[in-house]
Scaffold this motif. Structure first.
Motif, PDB file in Angstrom:
ATOM      1  N   PRO A   1       1.085  -1.109   0.074  1.00  0.00           N
ATOM      2  CA  PRO A   1      -0.576   0.209  -0.159  1.00  0.00           C
ATOM      3  C   PRO A   1       0.743   1.383   0.211  1.00  0.00           C
ATOM      4  O   PRO A   1       0.556   2.736  -0.498  1.00  0.00           O
ATOM      5  CB  PRO A   1      -0.862  -0.288   1.502  1.00  0.00           C
ATOM      6  N   LEU A   2       1.910   1.094   0.441  1.00  0.00           N
ATOM      7  CA  LEU A   2       2.464   1.993   0.798  1.00  0.00           C
ATOM      8  C   LEU A   2       3.537   2.511  -0.072  1.00  0.00           C
ATOM      9  O   LEU A   2       3.953   3.466  -1.020  1.00  0.00           O
ATOM     10  CB  LEU A   2       4.404   2.428   1.677  1.00  0.00           C
TER      11      LEU A   2
ATOM     12  N   ILE B   1       1.543   2.508  -3.096  1.00  0.00           N
ATOM     13  CA  ILE B   1       1.128   3.198  -4.413  1.00  0.00           C
ATOM     14  C   ILE B   1       0.721   4.680  -3.721  1.00  0.00           C
ATOM     15  O   ILE B   1       0.095   4.968  -2.842  1.00  0.00           O
ATOM     16  CB  ILE B   1      -0.758   2.216  -3.621  1.00  0.00           C
ATOM     17  N   LYS B   2       0.376   5.513  -4.921  1.00  0.00           N
ATOM     18  CA  LYS B   2       0.166   6.862  -4.632  1.00  0.00           C
ATOM     19  C   LYS B   2      -1.566   6.610  -5.662  1.00  0.00           C
ATOM     20  O   LYS B   2      -1.177   6.934  -6.694  1.00  0.00           O
ATOM     21  CB  LYS B   2       1.248   8.078  -4.711  1.00  0.00           C
ATOM     22  N   THR B   3      -1.851   7.958  -4.796  1.00  0.00           N
ATOM     23  CA  THR B   3      -3.526   7.989  -4.869  1.00  0.00           C
ATOM     24  C   THR B   3      -3.746   9.660  -5.638  1.00  0.00           C
ATOM     25  O   THR B   3      -3.581  10.194  -4.797  1.00  0.00           O
ATOM     26  CB  THR B   3      -4.486   7.552  -4.651  1.00  0.00           C
TER      27      THR B   3
END
Lengths: 206, 253
Positions: B239-240, B242-244
């Motif tokens: 998760p870290l 992945i930038k959204t």
């Protein structure tokens, strides 16, 4: 520039906007509820949730979901203002005020002048205690009468609506008092250390 | 927590930007090529704020991603015309070459990619959310050593694919970049891309394996980003990593 030049052909929509005492500079009213998050939405089971109040290495108090729900709850109806320009008027939230958390922890006053809010997934945001006392800050668990959806920060988010909404951190897990004002996640990435929408404190240097 | 060179104490002042060219990308999308005197440079993925002022002093502000790479002289802003959008309607219907409006930036030190962030570069875009991803791809192509990259891009129809020709040319020039389109509502005869919304199987087929440690950037409407980010985590991506960046309503509260 001191005074903005008129943009050729751009027509005023002043009549279509909320009165200026409701809408901070540069904001517009939305009826949607936009979402802004830096990464994937965490899905937190209520059984796994807790909220911790901490000062340096010391845990001052901690509440699981049942204990938190048993604290005195308030309903707050107010406007919210996102730094990305949207404002949403007359939103209704329920939760526990910061004052009440201090009381529940047996504290007559805050042990330090600043707080770092820590969230699931590593997000942080910094606040001055003065921006949280006297009902100005809360930890909320319901929006418009229903549990807050994960995408909007459920099960519990911080709520400091007189500042830009990034300060109302989603997926809150820990409030840590600190003696000096350290920058949180967006504050380290060019956003304003305090974020007052009425002073249009969007970015570092505003 | 963030160690980023853009996090400086410089003041973001308003500057007057001049429209140098307007490119029609699709029936609802135009790109405005802006000249900003003394532009300090930007990182791919950053955005700008623009401010329009009417003759009675009324102002409107909006944020738009930068689609151009830092190497370009002009700042490219790719804008969708919204049905109820006072700013996008003005930009699309009224703005001409030679006009000016106020702009400040670059803004945002998180949803950014450059080579120092790492590779491979994994991009997932929906609709006009492709704009900041395009800045990353354009920047990547200007570097000699640039690693592998992929873009999975979801559009409603083929006519609504933004930068379609440039993507095709980019993929022809560089075998290390894969551009994968999916079209969700109408597929023309002979369409060779995907023809459905992004799902787990599509991501598993298209993306780098988690063990390649790709740097993932997802940009688009909120439900699109929620879906893609959740599925990437389910597929084993950190998760870290992945930038959204999300825009638009959620569809529910």
């Amino acid at each position: 520039m001191a005074e903005s030049p008129v943009t050729r052909g751009f027509r005023s929509n002043r009549q279509g906007q909320a009165p200026s005492n409701r809408l901070p500079p540069g904001q517009y009213v939305t009826r949607d509820f936009p979402v802004l998050s830096a990464g994937p939405t965490p899905h937190i089971r209520l059984d796994d949730w807790s909220l911790t109040l901490q000062y340096e290495g010391t845990v001052l108090d901690s509440w699981n979901w049942t204990q938190f729900e048993a604290l005195p709850q308030v309903s707050i109806t107010t406007d919210i203002h996102c730094v990305t320009k949207w404002s949403k008027l007359d939103t209704i939230w329920e939760g526990v005020t910061f004052d009440e958390l201090l009381r529940a922890a047996g504290l007559r006053e805050a042990p330090a002048p600043y707080v770092m809010a820590h969230c699931e997934g590593g997000y942080t945001t910094n606040l001055a205690v003065d921006d949280l006392l006297d009902g100005k800050g809360a930890v909320v668990t319901r929006y418009a009468g229903s549990p807050i959806e994960p995408v909007h920060g459920g099960p519990a988010r911080f709520f400091v609506p007189h500042l830009y909404f990034w300060k109302s951190a989603k997926w809150l897990r820990r409030l840590s008092f600190m003696e000096t004002n350290k920058a949180g996640f967006w504050e380290s990435a060019g956003y304003h250390i305090r974020g007052d929408p009425w002073k249009e404190e969007r970015y570092d240097g505003d | 927590m963030i160690d980023d060179p853009t996090a400086s104490a410089r003041r973001l002042g308003w500057q007057l930007a001049e429209v140098r060219d307007i490119v029609v990308e699709t029936p609802r999308v135009k790109t405005f090529l802006m000249r900003v005197a003394g532009w300090p440079g930007h990182l791919p993925g950053q955005h700008v704020d623009i401010r329009l002022t009417a003759d009675d002093g009324y102002q409107a502000q909006r944020s738009y991603s930068i689609a151009s790479p830092p190497e370009d002289e002009l700042i490219a802003l790719t804008v969708v015309r919204l049905d109820d959008g006072e700013v996008s309607a003005y930009l699309h219907g009224e703005l001409r070459r030679g006009d000016h409006f106020e702009l400040r930036g670059p803004i945002g030190g998180y949803f950014v990619w450059s080579l120092s962030v790492g590779t491979p570069l994994q991009l997932i875009g929906g609709g006009s959310g492709v704009a900041p991803l395009m800045a990353m791809l354009r920047h990547r192509e200007r570097r000699d050593e640039h690693g592998a990259a992929m873009l999975l891009y979801s559009s409603r129809s083929v006519e609504e694919i933004i930068y379609r020709e440039e993507f095709e040319a980019m993929a022809r020039r560089d075998r290390d970049v894969r551009i994968i389109n999916t079209v969700t509502s109408r597929q023309p005869d002979g369409w060779r891309g995907y023809g459905r919304r992004i799902d787990k199987a599509m991501l598993a087929e298209s993306c780098f394996p988690p063990k390649a440690s790709p740097r993932s950037f997802i940009c688009g409407p909120t439900p699109f980003v929620e879906n893609a980010a959740t599925l990437l985590v389910e597929l084993g991506h950190d998760p870290l990593s992945i930038k959204t960046e999300r825009f638009g309503p959620t569809g529910s509260t």
